[in-house]
Design an enzyme around this catalytic site. Structure first.
Site, mmCIF file in Angstrom:
data_model
loop_
_atom_site.group_PDB
_atom_site.id
_atom_site.type_symbol
_atom_site.label_atom_id
_atom_site.label_comp_id
_atom_site.label_asym_id
_atom_site.label_seq_id
_atom_site.Cartn_x
_atom_site.Cartn_y
_atom_site.Cartn_z
ATOM 1 N N LYS A 6 0.826 -1.207 0.000
ATOM 2 C CA LYS A 6 0.000 0.000 0.000
ATOM 3 C C LYS A 6 0.856 1.252 0.000
ATOM 4 O O LYS A 6 0.468 2.284 -0.541
ATOM 5 C CB LYS A 6 -0.954 0.017 1.181
ATOM 6 C CG LYS A 6 -0.220 0.159 2.510
ATOM 7 C CD LYS A 6 -1.070 0.778 3.573
ATOM 8 C CE LYS A 6 -0.424 0.645 4.923
ATOM 9 N NZ LYS A 6 0.609 1.579 5.219
ATOM 10 N N THR A 30 -4.040 5.639 3.533
ATOM 11 C CA THR A 30 -2.639 5.939 3.218
ATOM 12 C C THR A 30 -2.525 6.805 1.973
ATOM 13 O O THR A 30 -1.675 7.699 1.907
ATOM 14 C CB THR A 30 -1.849 4.628 3.047
ATOM 15 O OG1 THR A 30 -2.003 3.849 4.241
ATOM 16 C CG2 THR A 30 -0.378 4.900 2.833
#
Length: 92
Positions: free
Chosen positions: A8, A67
């Site tokens: 990620k 994120t």
């Protein structure tokens, strides 16, 4: 789950570069969508027993979205682009 957490951050860099270049929300959404698909493909190629549902839990799409919109890697990539690449990631 651990591999999702690592991958990620790579997608978040792409989201930050997109933000830094001012490419807009649709481009950022495309980065996130394609990034999630690539994460899933990569992980399932190495861990075939992982279930699709794993990617739709907190460690998958939710963590990826957070994120890509506010994480340190996204902010660093955006600052890198806006600064013309004159500072290293360590300096940022």
């Amino acid at each position: 789950v651990e591999v999702c957490g690592a991958l990620k951050n790579i997608v978040a860099l792409g989201a930050g570069f997109t933000d830094g270049m001012g490419l807009g929300d649709n481009s950022k959404a495309a980065i996130i969508r394609i990034g999630l698909m690539e994460m899933k493909k990569f992980i399932q190629s190495r861990y075939p027993s992982v279930k699709d549902a794993t990617f739709f839990e907190s460690c998958g799409v939710a963590d990826l979205i957070v994120t890509c919109y506010g994480g340190r890697n996204r902010r660093c990539a955006e600052a890198f682009v806006k600064g013309g690449g004159r500072k290293s990631f360590e300096e940022l």
